[in-house]
Design a protein around this motif. Structure first.
Motif, short mmCIF file in Angstrom:
data_model
loop_
_atom_site.label_atom_id
_atom_site.label_comp_id
_atom_site.label_asym_id
_atom_site.label_seq_id
_atom_site.Cartn_x
_atom_site.Cartn_y
_atom_site.Cartn_z
N VAL A 479 63.35 27.66 -23.13
CA VAL A 479 64.01 28.15 -22.56
C VAL A 479 63.86 29.61 -23.17
N CYS A 480 62.86 30.47 -23.65
CA CYS A 480 62.91 31.91 -23.83
C CYS A 480 61.55 32.47 -22.54
N LEU A 481 61.01 31.78 -21.68
CA LEU A 481 60.23 31.08 -20.82
C LEU A 481 60.91 31.65 -19.31
N ALA A 482 61.90 30.62 -19.84
CA ALA A 482 62.11 30.21 -18.31
C ALA A 482 63.43 31.66 -18.24
N SER A 483 64.14 32.01 -19.47
CA SER A 483 64.68 33.24 -19.13
C SER A 483 64.20 34.13 -18.89
N ALA A 484 62.91 34.43 -19.50
CA ALA A 484 62.29 35.57 -19.38
C ALA A 484 61.78 35.67 -18.02
N ASP A 485 61.23 34.56 -17.33
CA ASP A 485 61.04 34.39 -15.91
C ASP A 485 62.23 34.67 -14.86
N ASP A 486 63.26 34.25 -15.65
CA ASP A 486 64.71 34.31 -14.38
C ASP A 486 64.58 36.42 -14.63
N TRP A 487 64.75 36.82 -15.42
CA TRP A 487 64.87 37.81 -15.49
C TRP A 487 64.03 38.69 -14.19
N LEU A 488 63.09 38.23 -14.55
CA LEU A 488 61.53 39.39 -13.12
C LEU A 488 61.83 38.74 -11.95
N ASN A 489 62.37 37.10 -11.91
CA ASN A 489 62.98 36.67 -10.50
C ASN A 489 64.39 37.41 -10.22
N GLU A 490 64.93 38.02 -11.41
CA GLU A 490 66.44 38.41 -10.83
C GLU A 490 66.15 39.66 -9.81
N HIS A 491 64.73 40.19 -10.54
CA HIS A 491 64.46 41.92 -10.64
C HIS A 491 63.64 42.32 -9.79
N GLU A 492 62.88 41.29 -9.00
CA GLU A 492 62.03 41.62 -8.17
C GLU A 492 61.81 41.10 -6.60
N SER A 493 61.50 41.04 -5.92
CA SER A 493 61.00 39.85 -4.87
C SER A 493 59.82 39.08 -3.99
N ASP A 494 60.23 38.55 -3.07
CA ASP A 494 59.26 37.86 -2.99
C ASP A 494 58.15 38.72 -2.78
N GLU A 495 57.83 39.38 -1.60
CA GLU A 495 56.91 40.92 -1.71
C GLU A 495 56.40 41.48 -2.54
N THR A 496 57.14 42.06 -4.01
CA THR A 496 56.49 41.94 -5.19
C THR A 496 55.67 41.30 -5.53
N ALA A 497 56.34 40.30 -5.55
CA ALA A 497 55.74 39.29 -6.56
C ALA A 497 53.89 39.01 -5.97
N HIS A 498 54.35 38.84 -3.98
CA HIS A 498 53.29 38.86 -3.89
C HIS A 498 52.34 40.23 -4.13
N LYS A 499 52.29 41.48 -3.95
CA LYS A 499 51.09 42.29 -4.36
C LYS A 499 50.84 42.28 -5.55
N THR A 500 51.58 41.72 -6.55
CA THR A 500 51.35 41.87 -8.19
C THR A 500 50.19 41.38 -8.00
N ARG A 501 50.32 39.60 -7.38
CA ARG A 501 49.87 38.46 -7.20
C ARG A 501 47.85 39.27 -7.61
N ARG A 502 48.03 39.65 -6.63
CA ARG A 502 46.90 40.08 -5.87
C ARG A 502 46.01 41.01 -6.64
N TRP A 503 46.64 41.66 -7.97
CA TRP A 503 46.15 42.64 -8.99
C TRP A 503 45.29 41.72 -9.65
N LEU A 504 45.23 40.55 -9.37
CA LEU A 504 44.60 39.60 -10.60
C LEU A 504 43.14 39.88 -10.12
N SER A 505 42.87 39.94 -9.05
CA SER A 505 41.44 39.81 -8.59
C SER A 505 40.67 41.44 -8.26
#
Length: 560
Positions: A479-505
């Motif tokens: 429940v907490c993982l879902a709530s935290a993930d939804d918090w990020l979904n609410e305040h970020e966008s597809d573009e920012t999620a894609h850019k932060t994923r690039r930081w992994l490399s």
């Protein structure tokens, strides 16, 4: 704003069905984010130039809610409203009150629409809705008709087949339990000596004969047994009770009060003011039990409710699911400080669970990824194309039987795959900060979120630039993982999620390393993303500790 992966799939399947059939309906229970998905579908259709859509709702508050959430999902699309106070078609998407639009004078002003959306689409068979649908199709024979509902075969029991030829997708309650967006039910089927009598109650065109049900259930020994079992299994939980008729509900409410349990009664015969007062007493915890007759089945939610008592059977699975669904919502700690909810106790003193199977049977733990088009079958009763997983046809109510044991639903058990799926399907990477699995953090461009373990309980915390750190979930890890993930979904966008994923490399920047303790500069495997998660934690550690320790004290105080 980002949609959850399952919400994106729902939108994709809905748009594909609209393109293929010209109409479709999507079925999504409480907790699925129905309005968010509806908005996603409209946004996809309105990507074409000069297209117009109308979203119908049957209540003022739904119209306002739908418009506000639509703007968050589709910030670039203009909106307008048709209701009792305003009648404007200027927006690309117009949000209309169905009773208002159904009037002939207002239908005369209806422009050519490319898409008509019906929220709470189980109303679509009603005369007023049919007038609107007919006028839309007269203005534009190619107009797409889309419906979304949690309960397709409810309302006046008219089938929806004349409006919708197919079901695009159906999100099941079990999916939302497994993903942490609803709490699991713990169902007890209790025979207080009346099951055989209930089994002989005749069915009417709409449901069981509730007058006959009341004769069986509305007896002092039965009610006393109900309260005894409730005390034993529910404890101090806030509870909603569903009764057969007003006399039965009144007797049950009086019995709870005589047992020194603060109880309120809600029926359709009460004045609106009396009903609101009773609901307020329950919402503000002055009452522990709320007893009702077919008033709170739909459209009412008080998330701290964690016990549902069924003192009436239901001939429709959807009605049973709606009643039990009143107790499955997770709790937002900002709205209900100190309330920790990990499950919902369901006490079934009727025969609904025996007739339809418990909600636990809706959980699928086989770990299969849901992608692409929904597997379908054809309903033998109405020829509608519906999802293969449907146990009842959402359009006509036909009940399927399981001839193949391999198709039988799985019982509710350990959610072995669910956490892996959530972490894998999240738009963000969740970093285990210290390698002990007790603190996970994910970050975006303007927001971050984390889940933290303390004294046997999990806490979800979210933060964003310029805003105070916030407690967004408490209780079970999922429940907490879902709530935290939804918090990020609410305040970020597809573009920012894609850019932060690039930081992994990418390696951390010099600026990041300067903000971290010295030992991290020697970690040559550290990525830019992990550094961002660690910095978010370091900068907000004091606020996280304050929120988590404070919530822990509140929870312990409530338990005492």
């Amino acid at each position: 704003m980002l949609l959850r992966p399952r919400q994106k799939l729902f939108v994709e399947r809905s748009v594909a069905a609209l393109r293929s059939h010209g109409n479709t309906i999507g079925v999504a229970p409480t907790g699925a984010g129905k309005t968010i998905m509806l908005s996603g579908v409209v946004g996809e259709i309105l990507k074409e130039r000069d297209t117009k859509a109308c979203v119908l709702a049957h209540r003022d508050e739904l119209t306002a809610q739908n418009r506000a959430k639509f703007a968050r999902v589709n910030p670039g699309l203009s909106t307008s409203v048709v209701d009792a106070g305003e009648k404007s078609w200027q927006g690309r998407a117009t949000f209309a009150m169905a009773p208002t639009l159904a009037r002939e004078s207002n239908l005369d002003q209806l422009p050519a629409l490319d898409l008509l959306v019906i929220d709470e689409a189980h109303h679509a068979a009603a005369d007023g809705y049919r007038r609107i649908i007919d006028r839309v199709q007269t203005r534009n024979p190619k107009a797409l008709i889309y419906g979304v509902t949690a309960t397709p075969n409810r309302g006046d029991r008219k089938g929806l087949r004349p409006v919708f030829s197919n079901v695009a997708d159906q999100i099941r309650i079990g999916e939302l339990i497994a993903s942490g967006h609803l709490v699991p039910p713990r169902t007890f089927v209790i025979d207080v000596g009346v099951q055989s009598d209930l089994g002989r109650v005749r069915k009417t065109a709409e449901d069981f004969d509730m007058a006959e049900v009341a004769k069986v259930m509305n007896r002092t020994p039965v009610t006393e047994a109900v309260i005894r079992h409730w005390r034993e299994k529910a404890g101090d939980r806030q509870t909603v009770v569903f009764c057969a008729d007003v006399a039965h509900a009144t007797a049950v409410a009086n019995a709870f009060r005589e047992a020194d349990v603060p109880t309120v009664l809600v029926t359709g015969e009460m004045t609106e003011a009396s009903r609101k007062a009773a609901l307020a007493d329950f919402a503000e915890t002055r009452a522990r039990v709320i007893v009702n007759v077919a008033v709170l089945t739909e459209g009412w939610d008080h998330p701290p409710t964690s016990c549902v008592v069924l003192l009436r059977p239901s001939s429709w699975r959807s009605t049973m699911v709606q009643m039990v669904g009143r107790g499955l919502r997770t709790v937002n700690p900002q709205e209900h400080p100190g309330v920790v909810k990990t499950d919902c106790v369901v006490l079934d003193f009727g025969t609904s669970t025996l007739l339809h199977g418990s909600l636990e049977q809706d959980v699928d733990l086989d770990g299969r990824e849901a992608t692409g088009e929904a597997p379908t079958r054809t309903c033998p009763s109405c020829d509608a194309i519906i999802p293969l997983s449907s146990r009842d046809c959402p359009l006509c109510g036909h009940a399927f039987t399981c001839d193949d044991a391999s198709d039988a639903p799985q019982p509710l058990g350990d959610f072995v795959m669910s956490e892996i799926d959530l972490l894998k399907r999240s738009s963000f990477k969740w970093c285990d900060l210290f390698g002990d699995d007790a603190a996970l953090v994910a970050t975006g461009f303007s927001a971050w979120a984390g889940v933290f373990f303390l004294n046997g309980r999990w806490y979800a915390v979210g933060g964003r630039q310029g805003q105070p750190t916030t407690l967004v979930g408490t209780g079970e890890r999922m429940v907490c993982l879902a709530s935290a993930d939804d918090w990020l979904n609410e305040h970020e966008s597809d573009e920012t999620a894609h850019k932060t994923r690039r930081w992994l490399s990418q390696p951390p920047t010099d600026k990041q390393l300067a903000l971290l303790p010295m030992e991290y500069a020697q970690d040559f495997g550290l990525t830019r993303y992990q550094a961002s998660a660690l910095i978010a934690f370091q900068f907000n550690k004091a606020a996280i500790r304050r929120l988590v320790f404070g919530a822990d004290r509140d929870a312990l105080a409530r338990a005492a």
